[in-house]
Design an enzyme around this catalytic site. Structure first.
Site, PDB file in Angstrom:
ATOM      1  N   HIS A 259      34.847  -4.853 -18.190  1.00  0.00           N
ATOM      2  CA  HIS A 259      34.191  -5.756 -17.258  1.00  0.00           C
ATOM      3  C   HIS A 259      34.350  -5.138 -15.867  1.00  0.00           C
ATOM      4  O   HIS A 259      35.457  -5.103 -15.351  1.00  0.00           O
ATOM      5  CB  HIS A 259      34.837  -7.129 -17.337  1.00  0.00           C
ATOM      6  CG  HIS A 259      34.196  -8.128 -16.453  1.00  0.00           C
ATOM      7  ND1 HIS A 259      32.967  -8.670 -16.734  1.00  0.00           N
ATOM      8  CD2 HIS A 259      34.577  -8.662 -15.271  1.00  0.00           C
ATOM      9  CE1 HIS A 259      32.631  -9.511 -15.777  1.00  0.00           C
ATOM     10  NE2 HIS A 259      33.584  -9.515 -14.862  1.00  0.00           N
ATOM     11  N   ASP A 261      33.351  -5.597 -12.144  1.00  0.00           N
ATOM     12  CA  ASP A 261      32.696  -6.457 -11.164  1.00  0.00           C
ATOM     13  C   ASP A 261      31.923  -5.586 -10.180  1.00  0.00           C
ATOM     14  O   ASP A 261      32.500  -4.706  -9.542  1.00  0.00           O
ATOM     15  CB  ASP A 261      33.732  -7.329 -10.460  1.00  0.00           C
ATOM     16  CG  ASP A 261      34.249  -8.431 -11.384  1.00  0.00           C
ATOM     17  OD1 ASP A 261      33.412  -9.115 -11.998  1.00  0.00           O
ATOM     18  OD2 ASP A 261      35.472  -8.580 -11.513  1.00  0.00           O
ATOM     19  N   ASP A 371      31.989 -13.658 -17.510  1.00  0.00           N
ATOM     20  CA  ASP A 371      32.813 -14.061 -16.364  1.00  0.00           C
ATOM     21  C   ASP A 371      32.102 -14.943 -15.341  1.00  0.00           C
ATOM     22  O   ASP A 371      32.713 -15.321 -14.353  1.00  0.00           O
ATOM     23  CB  ASP A 371      33.349 -12.795 -15.667  1.00  0.00           C
ATOM     24  CG  ASP A 371      34.447 -13.102 -14.657  1.00  0.00           C
ATOM     25  OD1 ASP A 371      35.170 -14.079 -14.874  1.00  0.00           O
ATOM     26  OD2 ASP A 371      34.576 -12.366 -13.667  1.00  0.00           O
ATOM     27  N   HIS A 575      28.167 -12.107  -9.796  1.00  0.00           N
ATOM     28  CA  HIS A 575      28.993 -13.331  -9.864  1.00  0.00           C
ATOM     29  C   HIS A 575      30.222 -13.352  -8.953  1.00  0.00           C
ATOM     30  O   HIS A 575      31.030 -14.284  -9.066  1.00  0.00           O
ATOM     31  CB  HIS A 575      29.366 -13.661 -11.308  1.00  0.00           C
ATOM     32  CG  HIS A 575      30.251 -12.658 -11.988  1.00  0.00           C
ATOM     33  ND1 HIS A 575      29.773 -11.751 -12.901  1.00  0.00           N
ATOM     34  CD2 HIS A 575      31.568 -12.419 -11.892  1.00  0.00           C
ATOM     35  CE1 HIS A 575      30.779 -11.005 -13.341  1.00  0.00           C
ATOM     36  NE2 HIS A 575      31.881 -11.392 -12.753  1.00  0.00           N
TER      37      HIS A 575
HETATM   38 ZN   LIG Z   1      33.792 -10.636 -13.129  1.00  0.00          ZN
END
Ligand SMILES: [Zn+2]
Length: 1004
Positions: A259, A261, A371, A575
């Site tokens: 993951h 970001d 997420d 996000h």
């Molecule tokens: Zn995230």
């Protein structure tokens, strides 16, 4: 027999930690290091390699926060090193802490020819070398640990300007190492078995068997000669490792994942490098483990690789073709889903899938959002209309109050669309496949007895790093291991096939999946929120007028500029950007990006409108809204001017704005004490109360400052009822108020014949850890409130009967909210924020008051200590609204103000729709640049309807498509005949409730 379990457990733990783990390195020798520090922002390899490097000794500190130092590492492999039982590796410690990879120093290793070897991470810090001399470059990034221990204290580290200039890491070692493969194997055996043992019931014979085997291992491995006796240790564990899984063992499909970001506690420029590190780690691991597969979302991250690391991208492309590097999700980024507008959420898929199809000829079948902070009820339909059949998330396991009852289920959207959905029961998207994670997956899986398979994403995430060889070793040992879930490394597709096969009739969750946490993300970082809202509407304007001009042969359609602007806006919907939860650097950049989008789109809109209006000197009023505004038709232009505003009239002791449609009464302090609809005589403001009332709350969440609003904010409120000045001008009533160090200017306006009271709130916000709300106590009896979401609205209770209702104390809405009772109601629309709370209370006469509040501003101090400081202008409209359609009208008009240009005269709309329940959300030219017109419409009331769509130009063919503008048989029951239409001849379309229809038209 005496029970000595605790003593044996202690012995095993210490023996593994102190004897076996250190023996993995058979011997090591320091390599030679030279260094060059980059003066400012990162530079490409070729530029760095051309610099002059100076001698650098381990033990020396390197690079300020956000800096980069290039290390060159050279050395010979000593005589006699290497052999069948060892691996030769370079091991580097950049000054790593025990914290998770991705939140501290990281590196990327290059060969002298500029090719990339792999990343360098705290728990993945070895790289194979030999047989020749060592000659490698390390691009070391001194990313500060902004979160620290998550005490949420204000930190200067999130902005390069304040982060400091002193070096923050010390290079500890750069060594050549002989890794003993037998000892390494023994260490992995011990970790898997000890991890499993800890999860087993004390009463199980299996637990005792493992314990005794580990004890025997300690006996046979000589602590002074670990390398020589490790094989005997492995032999002692062989039987317990070979014992197969129970036939009823839970099945885990373990999907390699990282993951990453796209921005958060680091800026996007660092994410680009994080992707290169993580993806090169993944490619290296694929060479080592033939069964390893890796799922990777976000077309944006692939696009960054294509632009900045083309050779790495080509290696990824080859693994994609083999089915081992698997694009998932189909979106441009893993976006927030609460706040992006309908068309923007659709474009996440249009641009994401478009990229995957173009670059790889591959289309992900699932939506992958582990997420994001809650999931809009519009998503099932949007996902299905984008061609997806499955959905995966994780975040709802963070709920503070209620537990989601399912892990594998149908998720039904507001329109009734269903999508097959899975929540990994391991409750993490960053698993290391430890015994604890695997046992949790089995223990928590809610569909036990009906189905028995779940998905576990594994690999270091958030800041990247990805899967490691230790995780692959854990997977290999748990393929079939008594007491453990059965682990198979596989793709998401493999999981979804199995899950569908074994669970043909899952339960259904209907409506939005509200995250009972992070409720501040609808409001934090107001400039980012406003930038998103403005940009989405500018894009709508630019597309509509450019498409109209193009179909009338007046201008070329500006595909490139629009694509660039869309991709910029879609990235900011990531996000942690749009939710306002990133560091200052990210939000400053978002504001610059939105300014650039406006600078690119404003001239397009102006040029297209001038081309359409033609030569002349008359005022022409363009209305982009899908509803009439200021005398102009929906999607068309009328001869001006726009209606004037009525002048405030003194009505001692206050003022009145009255246009014959509505009458607003203000008291001496400028408070709105009455708002009456003339035709019905109904009063909107609750008796004895004031509307458009500014309220300041203490806003000190227990944790996650920028993310969270906690319910206790309601315990303390200051209402701004005093005015510093009230001033009536020819067209507005202006009220000035102040609080602490902040000032507020509320401007009230009412246009002729309009039911909408316009409220502009201009704030110089100088508060910390306070929240500003705009309150409307309304004389409306409403059990539930309707809030606009993408392509429709959701209804949420205004009471708190159940724990689910109680937990929903702050909610997201787009342009409007509506509360109503039969025959009457009120709408509150906004142009900038998303946060709302809508509750009920009692009036003195026993009737209910519905309190609608907009959350205008916050001022959290973590991770951006100066969030939301300074000047903000937010606009709101209040109107009587018997149904949601009036609320919708006002929402569009407020967000799409008419524009006046000088020209020849009125402009007929390119597209008109007969039904007020059917709304045009986008008018554009087709993505494939064929010149076809694409019109996106939806049913907005939540009921079935038929509508006639008329196009002002002749149409040769009209048909419905999916969101990607492809023919989509079976997508909807809407069937459009393929025949020719004369200009203005209606095309009949039937709509299901909240149905989105993408209509594609070829010009006749
Ligand atoms: Zn995230």
């Amino acid at each position: 027999m005496h029970d000595t379990t605790p003593q044996i457990e202690m012995r095993v733990e210490r023996f593994v930690r102190e004897r076996i783990a250190p023996a993995v390195e058979r011997r090591h020798v320091a390599l030679d290091v030279t260094a060059w520090e980059v003066p400012d922002e990162p530079v490409p390899f070729a530029e760095a390699a051309a610099q002059s490097f100076t001698v650098f000794k381990p033990g020396t500190s390197w690079s300020r926060p956000w800096g980069t130092t290039w290390f060159r590492v050279t050395g010979e492999i000593p005589e006699g090193w290497g052999g069948p039982d060892v691996a030769l590796e370079m091991v580097v410690d950049l000054g790593f802490s025990a914290r998770q990879p991705g939140f501290q120093a990281e590196g990327l290793i290059y060969r002298p020819d500029g090719t990339i070897v792999k990343g360098l991470e705290p728990l993945n810090n070895a790289v194979p070398v030999g047989p020749g001399p060592v000659d490698l470059y390390i691009e070391a990034a001194s990313n500060p640990d902004v979160g620290g221990h998550y005490f949420y204290l204000p930190t200067p580290l999130g902005d390069k300007a304040t982060a400091g200039t002193e070096p923050i890491y010390t290079l500890r070692r750069v060594d050549l190492v002989e890794r003993d493969l037998t000892v390494y194997g023994l260490l992995q055996d011990c970790r898997t078995l000890a991890g499993l043992m800890e999860e087993l019931e004390a009463s199980l014979p299996r637990r005792a068997e493992i314990l005794r085997a580990l004890e025997r291992m300690c006996d046979v491995v000589d602590p002074d000669r670990v390398a020589e006796t490790a094989a005997a240790g492995r032999e002692a564990l062989a039987d317990v490792l070979a014992s197969p899984a129970y036939s009823s063992a839970h099945q885990v499909i373990a999907v390699g994942h990282a993951h990453i970001d796209s921005a958060w506690l680091w800026p996007t420029r660092e994410t680009i490098r994080k992707c290169a590190r993580t993806f090169s780690n993944v490619l290296a691991l694929m060479d080592e483990y033939p069964d390893f597969v890796f799922a990777c979302s976000s077309a944006q991250q692939y696009a960054w690789m294509k632009e900045h690391y083309p050779a790495l991208f080509e290696r990824i492309r080859r693994r994609v073709a083999e089915g081992r590097f698997v694009p998932v999700g189909g979106m441009w980024v893993e976006s927030d889903t609460n706040m992006p507008g309908g068309e923007a959420l659709a474009r996440q898929f249009v641009y994401g899938k478009g990229f995957f199809l173009r670059e790889f000829g591959f289309e992900p079948d699932e939506v992958w959002l582990p997420d994001s902070f809650g999931y809009t009820g519009a998503l099932p339909q949007i996902a299905r209309a984008a061609g997806a059949h499955a959905f995966l998330t994780q975040k709802i396991s963070w709920n503070e109050t209620n537990r989601m009852p399912h892990h594998t289920f149908w998720w039904e959207g507001i329109d009734g669309s269903r999508i097959f959905t899975h929540f990994p029961p391991a409750d993490t998207y960053n698993s290391d496949l430890s015994g604890a994670d695997l046992a949790r997956a089995q223990r928590q899986y809610a569909e036990k007895g009906v189905s028995n398979v779940s998905l576990t994403p594994f690999g270091f995430g958030d800041g990247g790093g990805g899967p490691t060889r230790e995780m692959m070793e854990a997977a290999a040992r748990t393929r079939s291991l008594e007491g453990s879930p059965r682990v198979e490394v596989g793709t998401p597709q493999r999981f979804f096939e199995l899950a569908r096969e074994t669970h043909p009739a899952p339960a259904t969750w209907s409506g939005e999946m509200y995250l009972e946490l992070h409720r501040g993300t609808y409001t934090s970082q107001a400039n980012t929120k406003q930038g998103n809202r403005r940009s989405e509407h500018l894009l709508r304007e630019a597309e509509l007028w450019s498409a109209t001009a193009a179909w009338r042969g007046l201008a070329d359609y500006p595909h490139e500029t629009l694509d660039d602007a869309w991709r910029t806006v879609l990235l900011q919907q990531f996000h942690d950007i749009l939710p306002g939860s990133s560091i200052a650097w990210v939000h400053q950049e978002a504001e610059r990006n939105y300014a650039a989008v406006a600078a690119a789109l404003e001239p397009l809109i102006d040029e297209a409108q001038r081309a359409l209006a033609g030569p002349g000197s008359a005022p022409v009023v363009f209305n982009t809204a899908p509803v009439a505004a200021a005398g102009a038709p929906a999607l068309g232009a009328a001869a001006g001017p726009v209606p004037a505003r009525v002048a405030p009239v003194v009505a001692d002791p206050g003022w009145v704005l009255d246009n014959g449609v509505v009458r607003a009464v203000f008291d001496a302090t400028g408070l709105l004490v009455s708002f009456v609809e003339a035709s019905s005589g109904r009063e909107l403001v609750a008796a004895g109360e004031a509307a458009a009332l500014l309220q300041v709350f203490r806003d000190t969440p227990n944790q996650w400052d920028a993310w969270d609003i906690d319910a206790h904010y309601r315990h303390t409120v200051t209402e701004l009822r005093e005015a510093d000045a009230v001033e009536a001008t020819g067209e507005a009533l202006i009220v000035r108020r102040s609080f602490h160090r902040s000032t507020f200017t509320q401007t009230f306006r009412l246009a002729e014949s309009s039911p909408e009271l316009e409220i502009e709130t201009r704030t110089d916000w100088q508060e910390r850890e306070k929240m500003l709300k705009l309150a409307f106590p309304l004389a409306v009896h409403a059990d539930r409130a309707s809030s606009e979401v993408q392509f429709g609205h959701v209804q949420r209770p205004t009471h708190a009967n159940t724990s689910w209702d109680m937990a929903r104390f702050e909610t997201a809405a787009h342009r409007w909210v509506h509360v109503g009772e039969p025959g009457f109601g009120a709408a509150v629309a906004n142009d900038s924020t998303y946060g709302h709370d809508i509750t009920r209370r009692w009036a003195p006469d026993g009737s209910t008051v519905t309190l609608v509040r907009e959350s205008l501003l916050r001022a959290p101090r973590f991770p951006d200590p100066h969030a939301d400081q300074g000047e903000h202008v937010l606009r709101t409209a209040l109107r009587p609204a018997p149904t949601v359609l009036e609320a919708l009208d006002t929402g569009y008009r407020l967000n799409l103000p008419v524009r006046t240009v000088t020209g020849g005269g009125p402009v007929a709309p390119l597209v008109t729709v007969s039904s007020t329940a059917v709304v045009v959300e986008a008018v554009k030219l087709a993505e494939d640049r064929s010149g076809d017109l694409v019109v996106r419409l939806y049913e907005a009331r939540g009921g079935r309807t038929r509508a006639r769509v008329e196009v002002s130009e002749p149409v040769e063919r009209a048909w419905t498509t999916d969101l990607l503008e492809r023919d989509a048989a079976g997508l909807a029951d809407t069937v459009v005949q393929s025949s020719a239409w004369a200009a203005g001849e209606p095309i009949e379309i039937a709509f299901r409730p909240f149905e989105i229809v993408t209509l594609r038209l070829r010009r006749g």
